[in-house]
Design an enzyme around this catalytic site. Structure first.
Site, short mmCIF file in Angstrom:
data_model
loop_
_atom_site.label_atom_id
_atom_site.label_comp_id
_atom_site.label_asym_id
_atom_site.label_seq_id
_atom_site.Cartn_x
_atom_site.Cartn_y
_atom_site.Cartn_z
CG ASP A 65 -0.77 4.52 -4.38
OD1 ASP A 65 -1.93 4.31 -3.97
OD2 ASP A 65 0.00 3.59 -4.71
CG MET A 106 -3.45 3.24 -1.13
SD MET A 106 -4.81 3.45 -2.32
CE MET A 106 -6.23 3.38 -1.24
CG HIS A 107 -4.52 -1.69 0.68
ND1 HIS A 107 -5.73 -1.15 1.04
CD2 HIS A 107 -4.47 -1.61 -0.68
CE1 HIS A 107 -6.40 -0.80 -0.05
NE2 HIS A 107 -5.65 -1.06 -1.10
#
Length: 514
Positions: free
Chosen positions: A239, A80-81
């Protein structure tokens, strides 16, 4: 020929691929590591080409392991991110800046002031943190304007991979939530935040729900992966929520604890229940909001609350590579065997795992790691056990925030790479003081991606299949004596951060000068 689903997880430390039959049985597995590059203190970057090469190896290994199988659909999961900036030619402009990067602390403060701290949390479900895409975009705008001027589209890691597979720019709400550019209630980009950052909508991918088809495998990617051209590629998810899906954690009765590169505690919710203090993240799950209307046994929750820590497996990998300098093969088994000879409390050695700053509960990018109580009597077993215990205490710290907000799950399921270690499983049970149900499949996010793939082509009903596919090992019961020791350690763990918070800030400023 057997029919199967392919789940691909573009993780932080490695790519994982899993081939799954329609009944949830695993037919084949593959994985391949790739590095994190740190050209300067606080930087964490990865080369998208290394992602691609690693994923090709992982997929080919999984297909070889599975044997004669027809892949019906592909589902995608990803870290992520992170931020991949793509130019007009479809090529990544420089390295990806991933979630563990801490260079954007000033931009976090600037954006938070610009939008307003309360308003940002209300819209995005979370405070902004370093490494999040919104902060990284601002950093690039200010520090690398020539690079920003070339940007045609901004992608998350798995969505860049989708582009390589299909030629389609798309994302979905669970991963888009983690950019802090999304309105979590509407599940669409927030025009208010985009205006504040000077980002146009056409610089972001279209948003589809997780089970939507987002293109078909192109001939070039198909040849490299060893798959048929035209195989459907389903949107997938981030995820963390995909790991929850694979664990059968689809309603608030269960919580998921994951120990991977970082760690998370995840609790599904039927509404976007946001903590106004900003201590946790409230984001979209991989289930569509329509599933919220009838809260019967087949229904899942379309949002989740998450407490996240930055360094669990990351800390173990640091210990393996930077301290012990061990070869990768069997390294973690060896380290666990050393730690198993050390009693709870690691001989009076305590570790703060803030090697990349920390999120829940501190939201402090300048937090630093710390060994407290180190003596000449401590050996590699003490160091390893202290790292395992420190990472678990940090995860428990994150859970305490959810508990303060009213979380009352009936069971805790453990997933992620940490599940492989019997010792680490026991430490989690002992720290939390409750029975832990380990997930039998360690590739949780990849399994979640396979579930999404099956639902996307109409082979599975998502929530019922998630519950049916989830397979657990024997419950791990807490040791009362060990739990008592960790209860005594927890206040020391808390106070160590508070006592050294300003020291961490000074040391961070010192590192930035070098």
């Amino acid at each position: 020929m057997a029919r199967g689903l392919l789940g691909i997880d573009l993780g932080t430390g490695s790519a994982k691929a899993i081939v799954v039959a329609m009944d949830g049985s695993v037919l084949g597995r593959g994985s391949a590591e790739y590095p994190i590059h740190q050209p300067m203190p606080g930087y964490a970057e990865q080369d998208p080409e290394e992602w691609w090469r690693g994923t090709v190896r992982a997929v080919r290994a999984a297909l070889a392991d599975a044997g004669d199988v027809n892949i019906t659909a592909i589902g995608l999961s990803g870290q992520m991110h992170g931020t991949v900036l793509v130019g007009a030619d479809g090529e990544a402009i420089g390295p990806a800046i991933i979630w563990a990067d801490t260079r954007s602390a000033r931009q976090v403060e600037e954006i938070t002031e610009l939008i307003g701290a309360e308003r940002l949390i209300e819209l995005a479900g979370s405070p902004l943190a370093v490494g999040f895409q919104a902060a990284t975009i601002r950093w690039v705008q200010q520090e690398q304007p020539e690079r920003w001027a070339r940007v045609q589209i901004i992608l998350l890691p798995k969505d860049y991979f989708r582009w390589r597979l299909t030629g389609v720019y798309a994302t979905e709400p669970s991963d888009a939530s983690s950019t802090l550019l999304l309105d979590v209630r509407t599940r669409d980009w927030s025009d208010e935040i985009l205006r504040g950052l000077g980002v146009r909508r056409d610089q972001l991918p279209v948003i589809a729900e997780s089970t939507a088809a987002t293109g078909k495998l192109n001939s070039e990617a198909a040849a490299e992966l060893g798959l048929p051209t035209g195989t459907p590629v389903i949107a997938g998810g981030a995820d963390a929520p995909l790991a929850a899906l694979a664990a059968g954690v689809v309603d608030p009765a269960s919580m998921l604890l994951t120990i991977s590169t970082g760690s998370q505690v995840i609790l599904p919710t039927y509404e976007a229940r946001i903590d106004p203090k900003g201590r946790i993240h409230t984001w979209c799950s991989c289930l569509a909001p329509e599933a919220d209307r009838n809260r019967d046994s087949a229904t899942g929750a379309a949002w989740y609350q998450m407490g996240a820590t930055m360094a669990s497996g990351l800390a173990m990998r640091w210990l393996r590579d930077r301290v012990f300098d061990l070869p990768q093969e069997d390294a973690y088994d060896r380290m666990s065997s050393w730690a198993a000879k050390t009693p709870p409390g690691a001989g009076g050695l305590l570790f703060l795992p803030y090697l990349a700053g920390e999120r829940t509960p501190h939201m402090d990018p300048q937090a630093r790691g710390l060994f407290l109580g180190l003596t000449a009597d401590h050996d590699r077993g003490h160091l390893t056990r202290a790292v395992m215990e420190g990472a678990t205490l940090a995860l428990y710290d994150a859970y305490l925030v959810l508990a303060s907000l009213g979380a009352t799950p009936r069971q805790a399921i453990l997933a992620g790479g940490g599940v492989r270690s019997a010792l680490w499983r026991q430490i989690v049970a002992d720290v939390f003081g409750i029975p832990i149900l380990p997930l039998a499949t360690v590739e949780g996010s990849a399994m979640g991606a396979a579930l999404i793939a099956g639902a996307g082509v109409g082979e599975l009903e998502l929530t019922s299949a998630a519950r049916a596919w989830a397979r657990y090992d024997v419950p791990v019961l807490p040791n009362t004596q060990a739990h008592a020791i960790y209860e005594q350690l927890l206040p020391v763990f808390h106070s160590a951060y508070v006592k050294h918070r300003e020291d961490f800030r000074f040391l961070a400023s010192l590192a930035s000068r070098s």
